[in-house]
Write a protein that holds these residues in place. Structure first.
Motif, PDB file in Angstrom:
ATOM      1  N   TYR A  80       0.803  -1.152  -0.041  1.00 14.08           N
ATOM      2  CA  TYR A  80      -0.078  -0.037   0.026  1.00 14.08           C
ATOM      3  C   TYR A  80       0.800   1.274   0.035  1.00 14.08           C
ATOM      4  CZ  TYR A  80       0.916  -0.010   4.915  1.00 14.08           C
ATOM      5  OH  TYR A  80       1.757   0.017   6.167  1.00 14.08           O
ATOM      6  N   SER A  81       0.444   2.383  -0.370  1.00 15.59           N
ATOM      7  CA  SER A  81       0.929   3.717  -0.142  1.00 15.59           C
ATOM      8  C   SER A  81       0.146   4.719   0.337  1.00 15.59           C
ATOM      9  CB  SER A  81       1.435   3.967  -1.648  1.00 15.59           C
ATOM     10  OG  SER A  81       0.472   4.347  -2.427  1.00 15.59           O
ATOM     11  N   PRO A  86       6.363   6.604   0.316  1.00 15.52           N
ATOM     12  CA  PRO A  86       6.975   5.277  -0.637  1.00 15.52           C
ATOM     13  C   PRO A  86       5.904   4.059  -0.388  1.00 15.52           C
ATOM     14  CG  PRO A  86       8.221   5.296   1.119  1.00 15.52           C
ATOM     15  CD  PRO A  86       7.677   6.455   1.281  1.00 15.52           C
ATOM     16  N   ILE A  87       5.962   3.051  -1.280  1.00 18.08           N
ATOM     17  CA  ILE A  87       5.261   1.885  -1.062  1.00 18.08           C
ATOM     18  C   ILE A  87       5.801   0.907  -0.087  1.00 18.08           C
ATOM     19  CG2 ILE A  87       4.573  -0.140  -2.322  1.00 18.08           C
ATOM     20  CD1 ILE A  87       4.537   1.225  -4.927  1.00 18.08           C
TER      21      ILE A  87
END
Length: 416
Positions: A80-81, A86-87
């Motif tokens: 998720y982000s 960042p992711i």
């Protein structure tokens, strides 16, 4: 294994939108990224979860499996982000909204107060909370037993679910949004019950919300503080906490939630249309009936509390939690105890389980025969009626049969 019920019936007014938190199109059919530990002997669980996730295009998920009080598998799936960040890969310890898996926490808190001599399960809810019975004298017959076994007299299929009826309650009371627990109680108490208490089962989020207010009144502290101090901390569990409504309020280790629907905000007076999981319902009001955040490993460890007498619950308390209600068992042989669905199993014990569902969440926790327990959590639920999320129950049940030799390494020290 059991008859299910959709928790949310208030979604009729929601309108489709782009799914917030959904998997990017380029990754929709790819095998999900993973974190955590899966012993080779338990690869069947992992394979089943990956298939389930891919078929339903789920971007964030968790699985934890235990046997005989040892956590043997702990897995995070997907990523998720958040804006400007960042992711992030989902970890086995990432926080998810768990919806109605909160109910067995709340029921255990009531039973702990009973265990400590602060309450009795035969206590009348109206008396404890000082509720007027003028609108319906039958309210005086709602005991804590009946409240927690969904026998209290409220039937959302008849009168609607007040935990998902913010605009109606706001207009009726001329109370500004967001409405409060007190507003919900005032609105419902002024109306008649839907049936005589103790005569039938009807799942009630409102009943469990009332249980949370009883915990606060009797303990003299907040619902969340009581649960964390008296139940979770003695069990060695520290991560769970109550969730918040808005994405900007999310905790640092909390995943994002996906839904194709939007809804008018219920957390302010703006009338803005928002992603359903982020302001389309009021998370603080859901607290005792569906407001907890936790990880799958947290919930599996929480399930150990009900295995045998310990620092949280004694043997009498545990037997009360799984006792059959005055209405008896269903045609299928199951019943609803205090926060758990229950049935006799083939090993001379009890299978106990619960599901949770709200926009952006589906969760499942089960304790079954031979000391096996498991929890799966996802950051979306079924919305199109094609791929049933309830299928996770038989899928994980079948995965048990793929384990020829159970590992013995306990992962709890790694995650707690």
């Amino acid at each position: 294994m059991f008859s299910r019920r959709r928790l949310l019936q208030a979604g009729a007014g929601a309108v489709p939108a782009i799914a917030l938190g959904a998997r990017p199109a380029s990754a929709a059919v790819a095998e999900p990224l993973t974190t955590g530990v899966v012993p080779s002997a338990m690869a069947g669980f992992d394979k089943a979860m990956k298939t389930f996730i891919t078929e339903r295009d789920i971007s964030c998920a968790q699985l934890a499996v235990a046997k005989n009080g040892k956590i043997l598998l702990a897995r995070g799936y997907g990523f998720y982000s958040k804006p400007g960040a960042p992711i992030v890969r989902v970890q086995p310890t990432s926080l998810f909204r768990v919806a109605s898996l909160s109910k067995n926490i709340t029921a255990a808190a009531i039973v702990r107060l009973v265990q400590d001599g602060k309450l009795t399960l035969g206590a009348k809810v109206a008396s404890v909370l000082g509720l007027s019975t003028t609108a319906d004298p039958r309210l005086a017959n709602v005991t804590l037993w009946r409240l927690l076994q969904h026998l209290g007299g409220w039937d959302s299929s008849v009168s609607g679910d007040p935990l998902w009826n913010d605009y109606t309650i706001s207009a009726s009371l001329d109370a500004p949004l967001p409405i409060s627990h007190a507003d919900i109680i005032k609105y419902v108490t002024a109306r008649k019950l839907d049936f005589d208490p103790g005569t039938k089962y009807a799942y009630s989020n409102y009943g469990y919300m009332l249980a949370g207010r009883i915990i606060e009144k009797v303990s003299g502290t907040s619902y969340e503080s009581y649960v964390r101090q008296k139940l979770l901390a003695p069990a060695g569990i520290t991560r769970p906490r109550l969730g918040r409504s808005l994405r900007s309020e999310a905790f640092s280790t909390e995943v994002t939630y996906a839904s194709k629907y939007t809804h008018k905000s219920v957390v302010d007076q703006s009338g803005a249309v928002v992603p359903y999981p982020y302001g389309g319902f009021n998370m603080p009001n859901q607290d005792a009936n569906g407001g907890w955040l936790a990880s799958a490993v947290d919930l599996v460890k929480w399930g150990f509390v009900f295995n045998a007498a310990g620092p949280v619950l004694n043997a009498t308390s545990i037997s009360r939690i799984f006792a059959k209600p005055e209405t008896g068992v269903t045609a299928g042989g199951s019943w609803y105890g205090l926060g758990w669905n229950v049935r006799d199993n083939n090993a001379g014990g009890l299978n106990t389980w619960h599901t949770g569902s709200m926009p952006g969440t589906y969760s499942f926790l089960a304790r079954v025969q031979n000391g096996v327990s498991y929890c799966a959590i996802f950051n979306r639920r079924e919305e199109e009626g094609t791929l049933d999320f309830d299928a996770i129950d038989p899928i994980l049940g079948a995965a048990i049969g793929t384990v020829k030799t159970w590992p013995t390494t306990d992962l709890a020290p790694k995650y707690f």
